[in-house]
Motif scaffolding. Sequence first.
Motif, PDB file in Angstrom:
ATOM      1  N   LEU A  75      17.686 -60.851   3.438  1.00 25.64           N
ATOM      2  CA  LEU A  75      15.915 -60.943   3.247  1.00 25.64           C
ATOM      3  C   LEU A  75      15.605 -59.757   2.613  1.00 25.64           C
ATOM      4  N   TYR A  76      14.717 -59.703   1.722  1.00 28.22           N
ATOM      5  CA  TYR A  76      14.040 -58.577   0.985  1.00 28.22           C
ATOM      6  C   TYR A  76      12.451 -59.150   1.048  1.00 28.22           C
ATOM      7  N   VAL A  77      11.765 -58.199   1.748  1.00 34.34           N
ATOM      8  CA  VAL A  77      10.417 -58.908   1.940  1.00 34.34           C
ATOM      9  C   VAL A  77       9.484 -57.374   2.015  1.00 34.34           C
ATOM     10  N   SER A  78       8.305 -57.591   1.419  1.00 35.42           N
ATOM     11  CA  SER A  78       7.327 -56.537   1.577  1.00 35.42           C
ATOM     12  C   SER A  78       6.192 -57.182   2.160  1.00 35.42           C
ATOM     13  N   PHE A  79       5.528 -56.485   3.410  1.00 34.36           N
ATOM     14  CA  PHE A  79       4.370 -57.018   3.772  1.00 34.36           C
ATOM     15  C   PHE A  79       3.152 -56.004   3.381  1.00 34.36           C
ATOM     16  N   VAL A  80       2.023 -56.585   3.189  1.00 35.74           N
ATOM     17  CA  VAL A  80       0.778 -55.811   3.033  1.00 35.74           C
ATOM     18  C   VAL A  80      -0.119 -55.808   4.160  1.00 35.74           C
ATOM     19  N   LEU A  81      -0.190 -54.769   4.778  1.00 37.11           N
ATOM     20  CA  LEU A  81      -0.973 -54.562   6.120  1.00 37.11           C
ATOM     21  C   LEU A  81      -2.051 -53.611   5.414  1.00 37.11           C
ATOM     22  N   ARG A  82      -3.255 -53.752   6.479  1.00 33.14           N
ATOM     23  CA  ARG A  82      -4.336 -53.218   6.249  1.00 33.14           C
ATOM     24  C   ARG A  82      -4.882 -52.573   7.544  1.00 33.14           C
ATOM     25  N   PRO A  83      -4.302 -51.866   8.488  1.00 39.12           N
ATOM     26  CA  PRO A  83      -4.501 -51.335   9.762  1.00 39.12           C
ATOM     27  C   PRO A  83      -5.656 -50.381   9.732  1.00 39.12           C
ATOM     28  N   ASN A  84      -6.106 -49.916   8.424  1.00 37.81           N
ATOM     29  CA  ASN A  84      -7.320 -48.965   8.609  1.00 37.81           C
ATOM     30  C   ASN A  84      -6.911 -47.732   9.347  1.00 37.81           C
ATOM     31  N   LEU A  85      -5.791 -47.176   9.337  1.00 33.57           N
ATOM     32  CA  LEU A  85      -5.368 -46.098  10.087  1.00 33.57           C
ATOM     33  C   LEU A  85      -5.576 -44.746   9.259  1.00 33.57           C
ATOM     34  N   ARG A 142      -8.055 -42.056   4.988  1.00 34.40           N
ATOM     35  CA  ARG A 142      -7.384 -43.395   5.535  1.00 34.40           C
ATOM     36  C   ARG A 142      -6.394 -43.897   4.407  1.00 34.40           C
ATOM     37  N   SER A 143      -5.498 -44.982   4.973  1.00 32.70           N
ATOM     38  CA  SER A 143      -4.971 -45.831   4.226  1.00 32.70           C
ATOM     39  C   SER A 143      -5.664 -46.975   3.988  1.00 32.70           C
ATOM     40  N   SER A 144      -5.766 -47.475   2.867  1.00 27.35           N
ATOM     41  CA  SER A 144      -6.390 -48.681   2.397  1.00 27.35           C
ATOM     42  C   SER A 144      -5.203 -49.775   2.647  1.00 27.35           C
ATOM     43  N   ALA A 145      -4.272 -49.366   2.327  1.00 26.86           N
ATOM     44  CA  ALA A 145      -3.043 -50.419   2.662  1.00 26.86           C
ATOM     45  C   ALA A 145      -2.037 -49.860   2.824  1.00 26.86           C
ATOM     46  N   VAL A 146      -1.170 -50.565   3.700  1.00 20.11           N
ATOM     47  CA  VAL A 146       0.230 -50.011   4.198  1.00 20.11           C
ATOM     48  C   VAL A 146       1.375 -51.152   3.694  1.00 20.11           C
ATOM     49  N   ILE A 147       2.174 -50.723   2.886  1.00 17.12           N
ATOM     50  CA  ILE A 147       3.342 -51.635   2.448  1.00 17.12           C
ATOM     51  C   ILE A 147       4.410 -51.418   3.488  1.00 17.12           C
ATOM     52  N   VAL A 148       5.061 -52.575   4.034  1.00 19.71           N
ATOM     53  CA  VAL A 148       5.987 -52.353   5.061  1.00 19.71           C
ATOM     54  C   VAL A 148       7.097 -53.141   4.440  1.00 19.71           C
ATOM     55  N   GLY A 149       8.145 -52.656   3.700  1.00 17.69           N
ATOM     56  CA  GLY A 149       8.975 -53.146   2.984  1.00 17.69           C
ATOM     57  C   GLY A 149      10.487 -53.231   3.874  1.00 17.69           C
ATOM     58  N   ILE A 150      10.746 -54.321   4.200  1.00 17.98           N
ATOM     59  CA  ILE A 150      11.861 -54.570   5.094  1.00 17.98           C
ATOM     60  C   ILE A 150      13.330 -55.251   4.469  1.00 17.98           C
ATOM     61  N   CYS A 193       2.703 -59.599  16.508  1.00 18.48           N
ATOM     62  CA  CYS A 193       2.470 -59.169  18.065  1.00 18.48           C
ATOM     63  C   CYS A 193       2.538 -57.693  18.222  1.00 18.48           C
ATOM     64  N   ARG A 194       3.649 -57.226  17.514  1.00 22.10           N
ATOM     65  CA  ARG A 194       3.990 -55.767  17.660  1.00 22.10           C
ATOM     66  C   ARG A 194       2.724 -54.940  17.022  1.00 22.10           C
ATOM     67  N   MET A 195       2.265 -55.181  16.019  1.00 23.54           N
ATOM     68  CA  MET A 195       1.214 -54.647  15.224  1.00 23.54           C
ATOM     69  C   MET A 195      -0.295 -54.511  16.322  1.00 23.54           C
ATOM     70  N   ARG A 196      -0.345 -55.733  16.654  1.00 20.12           N
ATOM     71  CA  ARG A 196      -1.471 -55.995  17.444  1.00 20.12           C
ATOM     72  C   ARG A 196      -1.450 -55.053  18.705  1.00 20.12           C
ATOM     73  N   GLU A 197      -0.258 -55.019  19.491  1.00 18.84           N
ATOM     74  CA  GLU A 197       0.033 -54.225  20.333  1.00 18.84           C
ATOM     75  C   GLU A 197      -0.254 -52.741  19.888  1.00 18.84           C
ATOM     76  N   HIS A 198       0.251 -52.373  18.998  1.00 18.48           N
ATOM     77  CA  HIS A 198       0.310 -50.928  18.458  1.00 18.48           C
ATOM     78  C   HIS A 198      -1.091 -50.488  18.348  1.00 18.48           C
ATOM     79  N   LEU A 199      -1.578 -51.320  17.654  1.00 17.70           N
ATOM     80  CA  LEU A 199      -3.148 -50.776  17.213  1.00 17.70           C
ATOM     81  C   LEU A 199      -4.045 -50.905  18.575  1.00 17.70           C
ATOM     82  N   ALA A 200      -3.701 -51.814  19.398  1.00 17.89           N
ATOM     83  CA  ALA A 200      -4.589 -51.806  20.785  1.00 17.89           C
ATOM     84  C   ALA A 200      -4.252 -50.686  21.551  1.00 17.89           C
TER      85      ALA A 200
END
Length: 262
Positions: A75-85, A142-150, A193-200
């Motif tokens: 699996l080669y995947v990159s997610f675009v997340l925008r957690p506004n951190l 702030r970060s406008s986007a975070v790329i999470v490559g896995i 789920c993990r991102m939601r918990e992390h941000l909360a």
Amino acid sequence: MTDFDPARVEAALRAESIGVGLPLVFLRETESTNDDAKKAAREGIAAGSAFVADVQTRGRGRRGHAWHSPAGENLYVSFVLRPNLPVAETPPLSLVAGLAVVDAASRFVPIERLRIKWPNDVYLDGRKLAGILVEGLVAGERSSAVIVGIGVNVHTRAFPDPIADIATSLALASEAPLDRSEIFVALCASLECRMREHLAHGVAHTVRALAQLDYLAGKPVRIEGTEGVAQGIAPDGKLLVRTNAGETRSFIAGEATLGWIR
Ligand code: BTN
């Protein structure tokens, strides 16, 4: 026949109301999904989007390393997340992604065999199963986007030098039938789920969740010229090291190499 089926993946994500992983961009071949995701993020692609490739011709790891990315195997995947951190709060996201990989991998191998090696690796039976490359797009403080490559090693059974003795895959550890579509859907569900918990609940909550999975804890390490023994991860996500001089130092990022010679 490939075991990554974008139509089936999209249908499963929709059926389970999972937002991370959609829209899904599947590429038969690309240089690096992190580069594709970064470009799309700059152009405004929606949060949650994922770029998956069947093969990467220039897969990238941290610190300029290449990521072994043969066709049809892993699996080669990159997610675009925008957690506004704030930018300073993005490094622990690699720990969040590590937890998501452990969640997905533990469907195939017992969790006792999985560990997270701070800050960005997932280990299986003491060898590297997955690597995580978090890259941010910055807008001011702030970060406008975070790329999470896995990258998760799924089917590869023989790795080339110099990673032959340090890498592993789910196929080398599990008798279970392995399906990249299924692993990807599990990864998306868990990352959401993990991102939601992390941000909360904050970094300390994430750190507590991985306390039992900490690969480095109690091991001798060398990091950025400092040698000592890893003492776990602090509530703010930093690696704690008791130096040979008896002082405790913390590191926000860096490559922690195992072992040192006295
Ligand atoms: C590391 O262990 O150094 C991180 C490896 C990250 C590899 C993944 S594969 C998908 C994404 N695209 C890349 O070029 N790199 C990441």
